[in-house]
Scaffold this active site. Structure first.
Site, PDB file in Angstrom:
ATOM      1  N   ASP A  30      44.265  40.442  44.010  1.00  0.00           N
ATOM      2  CA  ASP A  30      43.196  40.588  43.209  1.00  0.00           C
ATOM      3  C   ASP A  30      42.340  41.954  43.299  1.00  0.00           C
ATOM      4  OD1 ASP A  30      43.902  37.971  42.578  1.00  0.00           O
ATOM      5  OD2 ASP A  30      42.294  37.028  44.095  1.00  0.00           O
ATOM      6  N   GLU A  31      43.087  42.839  43.713  1.00  0.00           N
ATOM      7  CA  GLU A  31      42.507  44.240  43.667  1.00  0.00           C
ATOM      8  C   GLU A  31      42.049  44.652  42.510  1.00  0.00           C
ATOM      9  OE1 GLU A  31      45.184  43.471  44.924  1.00  0.00           O
ATOM     10  OE2 GLU A  31      45.272  43.687  47.609  1.00  0.00           O
ATOM     11  N   GLY A  32      42.643  44.203  41.552  1.00  0.00           N
ATOM     12  CA  GLY A  32      42.484  44.897  40.244  1.00  0.00           C
ATOM     13  C   GLY A  32      43.845  45.495  39.688  1.00  0.00           C
ATOM     14  N   LYS A  33      45.290  44.992  40.248  1.00  0.00           N
ATOM     15  CA  LYS A  33      46.247  45.683  39.904  1.00  0.00           C
ATOM     16  C   LYS A  33      46.653  45.541  38.329  1.00  0.00           C
ATOM     17  CE  LYS A  33      48.118  42.650  42.619  1.00  0.00           C
ATOM     18  NZ  LYS A  33      47.221  42.213  43.304  1.00  0.00           N
TER      19      LYS A  33
ATOM     20  N   LYS B  61      44.677  45.961  35.812  1.00  0.00           N
ATOM     21  CA  LYS B  61      43.667  46.826  35.133  1.00  0.00           C
ATOM     22  C   LYS B  61      44.605  48.289  35.582  1.00  0.00           C
ATOM     23  CE  LYS B  61      40.164  49.808  34.599  1.00  0.00           C
ATOM     24  NZ  LYS B  61      38.870  50.196  34.517  1.00  0.00           N
TER      25      LYS B  61
ATOM     26  N   GLY C 298      47.571  36.272  39.278  1.00  0.00           N
ATOM     27  CA  GLY C 298      46.384  36.427  37.670  1.00  0.00           C
ATOM     28  C   GLY C 298      46.005  37.985  37.859  1.00  0.00           C
ATOM     29  N   HIS C 299      46.779  38.359  36.921  1.00  0.00           N
ATOM     30  CA  HIS C 299      46.582  39.968  36.715  1.00  0.00           C
ATOM     31  C   HIS C 299      45.466  40.123  35.163  1.00  0.00           C
ATOM     32  CE1 HIS C 299      49.858  41.263  39.194  1.00  0.00           C
ATOM     33  NE2 HIS C 299      49.219  40.308  39.970  1.00  0.00           N
TER      34      HIS C 299
ATOM     35  N   THR D 109      48.277  28.455  46.025  1.00  0.00           N
ATOM     36  CA  THR D 109      47.750  28.265  44.655  1.00  0.00           C
ATOM     37  C   THR D 109      48.494  26.919  43.977  1.00  0.00           C
ATOM     38  OG1 THR D 109      49.816  29.518  43.827  1.00  0.00           O
ATOM     39  CG2 THR D 109      47.620  30.667  44.195  1.00  0.00           C
TER      40      THR D 109
ATOM     41  N   GLN E  69      49.996  39.967  44.565  1.00  0.00           N
ATOM     42  CA  GLN E  69      49.363  39.529  45.861  1.00  0.00           C
ATOM     43  C   GLN E  69      49.057  41.132  46.337  1.00  0.00           C
ATOM     44  OE1 GLN E  69      52.544  37.469  45.353  1.00  0.00           O
ATOM     45  NE2 GLN E  69      51.126  36.539  43.782  1.00  0.00           N
TER      46      GLN E  69
ATOM     47  N   THR F 220      51.703  34.715  51.475  1.00  0.00           N
ATOM     48  CA  THR F 220      52.375  34.078  50.203  1.00  0.00           C
ATOM     49  C   THR F 220      53.929  34.190  50.808  1.00  0.00           C
ATOM     50  OG1 THR F 220      52.841  34.101  47.864  1.00  0.00           O
ATOM     51  CG2 THR F 220      52.933  36.423  49.042  1.00  0.00           C
TER      52      THR F 220
ATOM     53  N   ALA G 180      41.753  34.227  39.200  1.00  0.00           N
ATOM     54  CA  ALA G 180      42.023  34.294  37.936  1.00  0.00           C
ATOM     55  C   ALA G 180      43.132  33.227  37.506  1.00  0.00           C
ATOM     56  CB  ALA G 180      42.884  35.662  37.741  1.00  0.00           C
ATOM     57  N   THR G 181      43.845  32.734  38.613  1.00  0.00           N
ATOM     58  CA  THR G 181      44.922  31.582  38.558  1.00  0.00           C
ATOM     59  C   THR G 181      44.229  30.080  38.753  1.00  0.00           C
ATOM     60  OG1 THR G 181      46.545  33.207  39.107  1.00  0.00           O
ATOM     61  CG2 THR G 181      46.953  30.939  39.506  1.00  0.00           C
TER      62      THR G 181
ATOM     63  N   LEU H 127      34.023  49.660  42.133  1.00  0.00           N
ATOM     64  CA  LEU H 127      32.987  50.332  42.889  1.00  0.00           C
ATOM     65  C   LEU H 127      31.637  50.174  42.119  1.00  0.00           C
ATOM     66  CD1 LEU H 127      32.591  52.562  45.115  1.00  0.00           C
ATOM     67  CD2 LEU H 127      32.711  54.077  43.142  1.00  0.00           C
TER      68      LEU H 127
HETATM   69  P1  GDP Z   1      44.743  41.467  40.260  1.00  0.00           P
HETATM   70  O1  GDP Z   1      45.281  40.117  40.685  1.00  0.00           O
HETATM   71  O2  GDP Z   1      45.029  42.570  41.236  1.00  0.00           O
HETATM   72  O3  GDP Z   1      45.189  42.103  38.833  1.00  0.00           O
HETATM   73  O4  GDP Z   1      43.151  41.376  40.007  1.00  0.00           O
HETATM   74  P2  GDP Z   1      42.433  40.164  39.389  1.00  0.00           P
HETATM   75  O5  GDP Z   1      42.801  40.327  37.822  1.00  0.00           O
HETATM   76  O6  GDP Z   1      42.851  38.738  39.900  1.00  0.00           O
HETATM   77  O7  GDP Z   1      40.943  40.389  39.778  1.00  0.00           O
HETATM   78  C1  GDP Z   1      40.289  41.565  39.511  1.00  0.00           C
HETATM   79  C2  GDP Z   1      39.207  41.158  38.777  1.00  0.00           C
HETATM   80  O8  GDP Z   1      38.212  42.479  38.560  1.00  0.00           O
HETATM   81  C3  GDP Z   1      39.452  40.897  37.133  1.00  0.00           C
HETATM   82  O9  GDP Z   1      38.221  39.990  36.585  1.00  0.00           O
HETATM   83  C4  GDP Z   1      39.241  42.302  36.714  1.00  0.00           C
HETATM   84  O10 GDP Z   1      38.933  42.198  35.229  1.00  0.00           O
HETATM   85  C5  GDP Z   1      38.144  42.806  37.296  1.00  0.00           C
HETATM   86  N1  GDP Z   1      38.008  44.274  37.590  1.00  0.00           N
HETATM   87  C6  GDP Z   1      39.065  45.338  37.917  1.00  0.00           C
HETATM   88  N2  GDP Z   1      38.629  46.362  37.809  1.00  0.00           N
HETATM   89  C7  GDP Z   1      37.307  46.197  37.769  1.00  0.00           C
HETATM   90  C8  GDP Z   1      36.120  47.171  38.100  1.00  0.00           C
HETATM   91  O11 GDP Z   1      36.151  48.371  38.303  1.00  0.00           O
HETATM   92  N3  GDP Z   1      34.703  46.746  37.847  1.00  0.00           N
HETATM   93  C9  GDP Z   1      34.602  45.292  37.720  1.00  0.00           C
HETATM   94  N4  GDP Z   1      33.446  45.134  37.376  1.00  0.00           N
HETATM   95  N5  GDP Z   1      35.573  44.563  37.390  1.00  0.00           N
HETATM   96  C10 GDP Z   1      36.999  44.917  37.596  1.00  0.00           C
HETATM   97  P1  IMO Z   2      47.574  38.546  42.515  1.00  0.00           P
HETATM   98  O1  IMO Z   2      48.731  39.171  42.267  1.00  0.00           O
HETATM   99  C1  IMO Z   2      45.051  36.438  45.787  1.00  0.00           C
HETATM  100  C2  IMO Z   2      47.235  33.518  48.098  1.00  0.00           C
HETATM  101  C3  IMO Z   2      46.906  32.203  48.247  1.00  0.00           C
HETATM  102  C4  IMO Z   2      47.155  31.527  49.495  1.00  0.00           C
HETATM  103  C5  IMO Z   2      48.427  32.399  49.895  1.00  0.00           C
HETATM  104  C6  IMO Z   2      49.638  31.632  49.646  1.00  0.00           C
HETATM  105  O2  IMO Z   2      46.731  37.997  41.505  1.00  0.00           O
HETATM  106  O3  IMO Z   2      46.708  39.494  43.330  1.00  0.00           O
HETATM  107  P2  IMO Z   2      51.014  30.991  47.229  1.00  0.00           P
HETATM  108  O4  IMO Z   2      50.614  30.097  46.382  1.00  0.00           O
HETATM  109  O5  IMO Z   2      51.248  32.159  47.045  1.00  0.00           O
HETATM  110  O6  IMO Z   2      51.850  30.206  48.351  1.00  0.00           O
HETATM  111  O7  IMO Z   2      49.498  30.905  48.409  1.00  0.00           O
HETATM  112  O8  IMO Z   2      48.284  33.530  49.080  1.00  0.00           O
HETATM  113  N1  IMO Z   2      47.552  34.263  46.886  1.00  0.00           N
HETATM  114  C7  IMO Z   2      46.690  35.054  46.178  1.00  0.00           C
HETATM  115  N2  IMO Z   2      45.551  35.571  46.450  1.00  0.00           N
HETATM  116  N3  IMO Z   2      45.749  36.999  44.622  1.00  0.00           N
HETATM  117  C8  IMO Z   2      46.962  36.617  44.397  1.00  0.00           C
HETATM  118  O9  IMO Z   2      47.645  37.219  43.408  1.00  0.00           O
HETATM  119  C9  IMO Z   2      47.568  35.595  45.194  1.00  0.00           C
HETATM  120  N4  IMO Z   2      48.632  34.663  45.063  1.00  0.00           N
HETATM  121  C10 IMO Z   2      48.716  34.085  46.153  1.00  0.00           C
HETATM  122  O10 IMO Z   2      45.557  31.997  47.641  1.00  0.00           O
HETATM  123  O11 IMO Z   2      46.019  32.183  50.253  1.00  0.00           O
HETATM  124 MG    MG Z   3      44.767  38.194  40.962  1.00  0.00          MG
END
Ligand code: GDP
Ligand code: IMO
Ligand code: MG
Length: 422
Positions: free
Chosen positions: A13-16, A18, A40-41, A127, A222, A237, A297-298, A330
């Site tokens: 969930d780092e924002g991959k 985006k 969940g991207h 998840t 992840q 995972t 996001a998931t 940031l």
């Molecule tokens: P991913 O799984 O790495 O793709 O990240 P997620 O989509 O699960 O979570 C990142 C969340 O941060 C999402 O809701 C994005 O819309 C949001 N996001 C991404 N970059 C930024 C940013 O620079 N600022 C803010 N406020 N939100 C961001």
């Molecule tokens: P994205 O791609 C954050 C976490 C789950 C749990 C562990 C194992 O959006 O960054 P799993 O269902 O994979 O067997 O769960 O991994 N996890 C995530 N956490 N972002 C994800 O994906 C994740 N996918 C799995 O919460 O701790």
């Molecule tokens: Mg995510």
């Protein structure tokens, strides 16, 4: 030579999403290399939100070919739901998505078993998308791959053998009803007709496209600290989000990779159980969750929030060999008067110079913090480095100096263009 890899450097969930969407403006093909519908991207384009689980984030831009790599475990039901969502949102998907033939499938019983495994006290906090059980079958050599859908004898035989074991467990261990062979086979027959048009015969198509001169982006799901080999096992995972997964999960030669980008949130989050040294179980953690909208996001679960963890990030950079970092969110820290960064871990009062790989130790480390002054003004949506307040720059420079990797992208908002490119 042009293969860019986008890897999550923390706990996901780092924002991959985006960052992949941003960079994919200059590529021809985006390939997801591991994970499944656990991901969940999120992408925002003109205030319109897209959350992708299985389909590569390149789909939001026209003309990009999207490939689901063999390292992915593909849930056909989730895949069709996502196609429908995209079509409903005016994204053309026809002739733009391919599935490698050696991609394993997540079947309904994998999801049931995932949920059953999570019922005890020793849960991982998965998840519930069937990921662990599907990868288990892959390594057990009882998995069903996309290509196997078209070989009836093999399919029936492998499903029988698979369910013989599953049903023995269902009866004696899980104490639930047996999984039905007939209904699973019917499901497979039903989905194969719909999946057929996406499955390619040549498992080396990514390499082939590369030889044809196409620019390729490999999208990780992840993050490094959730990696089954390098993460905080067993709270991980079941795949390799780290760089090795990008190679085995797509079938390209490692020599062809030109750039590895580590996507790093300006603080840390984690969803699910497991150690998290810089976690803030207090008002500050709640504040970051609310301002950063830190909800899965998931699954919609609230994410655990904490300060940026440099020992963990250094470890991640070491095992991935990042060429650059993309720092996201940031802007979320703009409200704060003081911001901390963890610079080291102490164990039994002594600083340690490695990232502990056993969770018992990691639960016991004590973070050492350096405090930074906040910048006291919104930076949301800034697009030029010169516009960043001095204190925000200091914060970023400190990260660069410590990790010894250049920051090339700074994300200042969730919208596609809220980005500083250096
Ligand atoms: P991913 O799984 O790495 O793709 O990240 P997620 O989509 O699960 O979570 C990142 C969340 O941060 C999402 O809701 C994005 O819309 C949001 N996001 C991404 N970059 C930024 C940013 O620079 N600022 C803010 N406020 N939100 C961001
Ligand atoms: P994205 O791609 C954050 C976490 C789950 C749990 C562990 C194992 O959006 O960054 P799993 O269902 O994979 O067997 O769960 O991994 N996890 C995530 N956490 N972002 C994800 O994906 C994740 N996918 C799995 O919460 O701790
Ligand atoms: Mg995510």
């Amino acid at each position: 030579m042009s293969v860019i890899v986008v890897v999550g450097s923390q706990w996901g969930d780092e924002g991959k999403g985006k960052i992949v969407d941003l960079i994919s403006e200059s590529v021809d093909v985006v390939v997801r290399y591991q994970g499944g519908a656990n991901a969940g991207h999120t992408i925002f384009v003109n205030n319109k939100k897209f959350v992708l689980h299985l389909i590569p984030s390149g789909i939001v831009r026209n003309n990009i070919l999207c490939i689901i790599g063999n390292g992915v475990v593909l849930d056909p039901t989730a895949f069709f739901e996502e196609l429908e969502f995209l079509e409903d949102n005016k994204i053309k998907t026809s002739n733009r998505i391919l599935i490698l033939p050696n991609t394993h499938l997540v079947l309904p019983f994998h999801k049931v078993i995932d949920k059953l495994n999570e019922q005890g006290n020793d849960k991982i906090g998965t998840t519930g998308r069937g990921i662990g059980p599907a990868y288990t079958d892959k390594y057990y050599r009882l998995g069903i791959r996309a290509i196997d859908l078209f070989n009836d004898d093999y399919l029936i035989n492998i499903l029988k053998r698979n369910l013989a074991i599953k049903n023995s467990l269902a009866k004696s261990y899980y104490e639930v009803n047996e999984f039905s062979f007939e209904s699973t086979l019917n499901y497979l027959f039903e989905i194969r007709n719909k999946l057929k048009e996406y499955i390619v015969k040549d498992s080396t198509i990514v390499s082939r496209l590369l030889e044809e001169g196409k620019k390729i982006l490999l999208e990780g799901a992840q993050g490094a600290l959730l990696d089954v080999d390098h993460g905080t096992y067993p709270f991980v995972t079941s795949s390799n989000p780290t760089i090795g997964g990008a190679i085995t999960g797509t079938g390209i030669p490692s020599k062809r990779i030109s750039e590895i980008i580590g996507v790093t949130k300006a603080y840390c989050t984690r969803v699910g159980d497991g150690p998290f040294p810089t976690e803030l179980n207090n008002e500050m953690g709640d504040h970051i969750r609310e301002y950063g909208n830190e909800y899965g996001a998931t699954t919609g679960r609230p994410r655990r929030c904490g300060w940026l963890d440099l020992p963990a990030l250094k470890y991640s950079a070491k095992i991935n060999g990042f060429d650059s970092l993309a720092i996201t969110k940031l802007d979320v820290l703009s409200q704060l008067d003081k911001i901390s960064i963890c610079t080291a871990y102490k164990l039994n009062g002594e600083i340690i110079d490695y990232f502990p790989i056993d969770t018992t130790t990691l639960y016991n480390v004590e973070p050492v913090y350096k405090e930074f002054e906040g910048w006291g003004t919104s930076i949301q949506g800034l697009r030029k480095i010169e516009q960043l307040p001095a204190n925000a720059r200091k914060y970023l420079e400190f990260i660069e100096e410590n990790i010894k990797v250049k920051i090339k992208i700074i994300s200042t908002g969730f919208e596609r263009n809220d980005t500083i490119i250096i």
